[in-house]
Design an enzyme around this catalytic site. Structure first.
Site, PDB file in Angstrom:
ATOM      1  CG  HIS A  38      -0.345   0.022   2.528  1.00 19.57           C
ATOM      2  ND1 HIS A  38       0.257  -1.062   3.087  1.00 19.57           N
ATOM      3  CD2 HIS A  38      -0.230   1.024   3.446  1.00 19.57           C
ATOM      4  CE1 HIS A  38       0.713  -0.761   4.286  1.00 19.57           C
ATOM      5  NE2 HIS A  38       0.440   0.499   4.527  1.00 19.57           N
ATOM      6  CG  HIS A  50      -2.361  -1.103  11.896  1.00 20.37           C
ATOM      7  ND1 HIS A  50      -1.364  -1.572  11.086  1.00 20.37           N
ATOM      8  CD2 HIS A  50      -2.266   0.247  11.870  1.00 20.37           C
ATOM      9  CE1 HIS A  50      -0.689  -0.552  10.581  1.00 20.37           C
ATOM     10  NE2 HIS A  50      -1.214   0.566  11.041  1.00 20.37           N
ATOM     11  CG  HIS A 103       0.142   4.284   5.012  1.00 21.61           C
ATOM     12  ND1 HIS A 103      -0.616   3.542   5.883  1.00 21.61           N
ATOM     13  CD2 HIS A 103      -0.611   5.372   4.697  1.00 21.61           C
ATOM     14  CE1 HIS A 103      -1.779   4.155   6.095  1.00 21.61           C
ATOM     15  NE2 HIS A 103      -1.796   5.263   5.380  1.00 21.61           N
ATOM     16  CG  ASP A 135       0.443  -1.828   7.786  1.00 26.75           C
ATOM     17  OD1 ASP A 135       1.195  -2.702   8.244  1.00 26.75           O
ATOM     18  OD2 ASP A 135       0.751  -0.625   7.727  1.00 26.75           O
ATOM     19  CG  HIS A 148       4.110  -3.127  10.666  1.00 30.28           C
ATOM     20  ND1 HIS A 148       3.233  -2.511  11.525  1.00 30.28           N
ATOM     21  CD2 HIS A 148       4.352  -2.241   9.672  1.00 30.28           C
ATOM     22  CE1 HIS A 148       2.939  -1.317  11.086  1.00 30.28           C
ATOM     23  NE2 HIS A 148       3.622  -1.120   9.949  1.00 30.28           N
ATOM     24  CG  ASP A 163       4.736   2.506   7.476  1.00 32.12           C
ATOM     25  OD1 ASP A 163       3.909   2.966   6.680  1.00 32.12           O
ATOM     26  OD2 ASP A 163       4.431   1.708   8.384  1.00 32.12           O
ATOM     27  CG  HIS A 164       3.976  -0.556   4.408  1.00 33.08           C
ATOM     28  ND1 HIS A 164       3.987  -1.908   4.639  1.00 33.08           N
ATOM     29  CD2 HIS A 164       3.559   0.026   5.561  1.00 33.08           C
ATOM     30  CE1 HIS A 164       3.575  -2.148   5.874  1.00 33.08           C
ATOM     31  NE2 HIS A 164       3.299  -0.999   6.455  1.00 33.08           N
ATOM     32  CG  HIS A 189      -3.817  -0.448   6.282  1.00 27.24           C
ATOM     33  ND1 HIS A 189      -3.916  -0.230   7.633  1.00 27.24           N
ATOM     34  CD2 HIS A 189      -2.800   0.344   5.844  1.00 27.24           C
ATOM     35  CE1 HIS A 189      -2.997   0.648   8.005  1.00 27.24           C
ATOM     36  NE2 HIS A 189      -2.317   1.017   6.937  1.00 27.24           N
TER      37      HIS A 189
END
Length: 701
Positions: free
Chosen positions: A76, A401, A78, A184, A423, A80-81, A163
């Site tokens: 996805h 989440h 975000h 997530d 994670h 952090d991904h 998510h």
């Protein structure tokens, strides 16, 4: 909880599946997991750490060689991904394929562009430029949910993760072993997104998040009520309400809630409700484009009115458009207030006790959002100053989440053999693994749980039967038990196919070719000598002409051509049997060439050894041994009768070379019997005149 290396009978190293977190191993942030099996390496997500900057925010990419990565799957949009993706694509030797869903790719472009603009670091410390981001788009392929894609033998398909818009769980299959990576995900449907799907097939390995550990979310209705009451209380006392959010994701969920609440409370309509993001307009257009990726509630509502055209929300691109007069509600990015508009507003408002800040999502260690949850008396500004914090801070999690209850239920439904948690902070991850492990205590096959740190490998061994699919002409007839099926075995990636050689060009890209072998030798003996010896070797040598030159063909597969007076060429179609026969022919030719003295051509060497010829010579031999009067031939010429005396008679079958004798001849004696002497003499005569072939005589009438 199990050790990282599973105890198993270790076989071929290619049976080893390794899972290594380069990020998100006992931490939240910079998700990046590398799995390797059967020589294939797949990277799952490539994010940055929100609490760090520059090179420190990257996953531990120096632990791998990027050129070895065959496939990169992004779950996805975000940061952090996917925040490190432009760096990995444009700044390393990575040459593999990248896949994400359509909605993720659309939002990825704008979200990372905003990240570049709001990052408060020098250009030298920036991981990549706007141009790098733009160039990375051409390297990204898109995949639909449930669409099976194969890249170099690795199959994968996506499930809805729930998510954020476009978020996917990926099922990866390599040589029959299935790995499900959830990224997530959320199993709870909200106002606009579907809940995560449950795959129809069980994975061998589940790689899943552990963000909230054993925490259980409060019911959605209670959470929304507490959220709207908190916002109402802040503006009612004349305060300003800051809700830090990421530009896309939870922001749209909260906007739907607040717009509906403002509609139902006319007394609040004088209080401005802002969505402060430079991406506001672009974000809304993306959400309106992908309505079909949302839940049934939104799909029904779109037929009446667009739910993302808000009646009471004003888009705010920057502070220059903001009139900070009186109470207001501002949703501003980024969600963890590392920098940007949300950080600027908090620093300006945190000193007034009438104001309030609602943290509506998960906050990573090292960020301001995480720090203010512990109620500090002062905070440090981006410029390094210490200022007092007097505003109220509330934590109302709308983070999509899974909680403990959802994670436990999901594991029960998919039934994996192994679970690798990522994670999640080390403490929460450990508590979750312990709780899940306790659920499976006492079961026949307890589930294997792993909580690896960054750069620590989980090693698992998988062995499976190799199955071949029978195709083409070989598949026409129904097989019977114990039937041996032979054909051409073709391996394509990790699949095996068995087919007739002639079908190879139909079902595969393989073509069948015949290799013609030729070997030339120096040979000075007469060609007639070759004919004689090859006739003795094979039992039948066929004379012919090849390329206008004399030739001899033996065994129906090997041809000897007299290329010149002193040169022979041996030719044959390559194969296991033909190669052996050709070796025999070459051996005979080389032995002839090595014999000293002149070579004479025997007379009548081309005459075949018929039964009549053999019978004549066998009768002469027996007459020499036992006397002409004691040897008689049968009327059909197929047997001889040898009489040593009246009671000792031996009959020889000249076709089969079998002998029979009277009982007297079979009585024990101190020496060999007459029958054995006759049998040995006849066989020696035959083998001197004709060769052995398949254990049968070669005589013809």
């Amino acid at each position: 909880m199990s050790h990282l290396k599973r105890t198993a009978e270790i076989g071929d190293e290619r049976d080893l599946l390794t899972i290594k977190p380069l990020g998100a191993g006992q931490e939240v942030g910079r998700s990046c997991i590398v799995i390797e099996f059967k020589g294939k390496k797949i990277m799952l997500d490539c994010g940055i750490h929100p609490g760090k900057s520059g090179m420190e925010s990257l996953p531990f990419l120096d632990d791998i060689d990027p050129v070895d990565i065959d496939l990169l799957l992004v779950t996805h949009f975000h940061l952090d991904h996917c925040g490190a993706l432009p760096y990995f694509i444009m700044k390393t030797a990575f040459k593999g394929r990248v896949y994400m869903t359509h909605a993720t790719k659309a939002i990825y472009r704008w979200l990372l562009s905003d990240y570049i603009k709001v990052s408060h670091i020098s250009s030298n410390d920036m991981l990549y430029s706007e141009q790098d981001l733009e160039d990375s788009m051409a390297r990204i392929d898109v995949v639909n949910f449930h669409q099976e894609v194969e890249v170099g033998g690795v199959k994968f398909w996506a499930y809805v993760a729930g998510h954020v818009l476009g978020a996917a769980m990926f099922m990866i299959q390599i040589a029959g072993v299935k790995v499900l990576y959830t990224g997530d995900f959320s199993r709870q449907e909200d106002r606009h997104l579907m809940a995560a799907e449950v795959p129809s097939v069980s994975p061998d390995v589940l790689i899943t998040e552990s963000t909230y550990g054993i925490y259980v979310h409060e019911p959605r209705e209670e959470r929304e009520l507490r959220f709207t009451r908190t916002v109402h209380d802040i503006v009612a006392r004349g305060g300003r309400c800051l809700i830090p959010v990421f530009a896309l994701g939870r922001a749209q969920e909260l906007l739907l809630i607040l717009d509906e609440y403002w509609e139902n409370h006319p007394e609040l309509r004088e209080v401005p409700l802002y969505y402060a993001s430079s991406l506001a307009k672009k974000c809304m257009s993306v959400y309106q484009t992908y309505i079909n990726a949302m839940n049934d509630r939104i799909k029904r509502q779109i037929n009446v009115s667009n739910p993302f055209v808000f009646k009471h929300v004003t888009n705010l691109k920057g502070m220059e458009q903001f009139e900070d007069i009186g109470p207001s509600v501002v949703m501003a990015s980024p969600g963890m207030m590392q920098s940007g508009l949300s950080r600027e507003l908090f620093e300006g408002w945190c000193g007034d006790p009438k104001n309030g800040c609602i943290i509506a999502g998960y906050s990573v260690e090292g960020t301001l959002a995480k720090a203010i949850l512990s109620d500090p008396e002062e905070i440090q500004t981006l410029s390094g100053q210490r200022i007092p914090r007097k505003c109220a801070v509330s934590y109302i999690s709308f983070s999509a989440h899974t909680d403990y209850k959802q994670t436990s239920e999901f594991i029960r439904l998919v039934q994996p053999q192994h679970i690798v948690f990522v994670h999640g902070e080390a403490h929460e991850m450990g508590r979750l693994a312990t709780a899940i492990g306790r659920e499976y205590d006492g079961e026949k096959e307890p589930i294997q749980l792993y909580t690896p740190r960054n750069t620590t490998e989980v090693e698992l061994y998988f062995r499976g039967e190799k199955l071949a699919k029978v195709m083409g002409d070989l598949a026409v007839d129904q097989p019977v038990p114990d039937q041996i099926v032979s054909g051409l075995l073709v391996k394509k990636n990790f699949n095996y196919y068995l087919m007739a050689p002639k079908d190879a060009g139909v079902y595969t890209e393989v073509t069948c070719n015949e290799i013609q072998q030729k070997q030339s030798i120096r040979f000075k003996a007469p060609f007639g000598v070759v004919l004689h010896h090859l006739h003795q070797l094979s039992g039948g040598a066929e004379q012919r002409t090849v390329r206008d030159r004399p030739a001899i063909r033996v065994f129906r597969s090997v041809t000897v051509v007299q290329e010149a007076k002193d040169c022979l060429t041996v030719e044959w179609s390559s194969g296991v049997a033909n190669d052996m026969l050709a070796d025999a022919v070459l051996t005979v030719l080389l032995r002839i060439e090595c014999e000293p003295g002149p070579h004479k051509v025997p007379p009548n060497l081309a005459e075949p050894m018929t039964l009549s010829v053999f019978a004549e010579r066998a009768q002469k031999l027996m007459a020499d041994m036992f006397g002409k009067e004691n040897v008689t031939s049968s009327a059909d010429g197929e047997s001889l009768r040898v009489s040593v005396n009246r009671d000792d008679v031996t009959t020889v079958n000249l076709v089969t070379l079998e002998t029979t004798s009277s009982p007297v001849a079979k009585e024990p004696s101190s020496g060999p019997s007459v029958e054995s002497i006759i049998s040995s003499a006849v066989k020696r005569l035959y083998y001197s005149l004709a060769p052995i072939q398949s254990g049968k005589t070669l005589l013809t009438k």
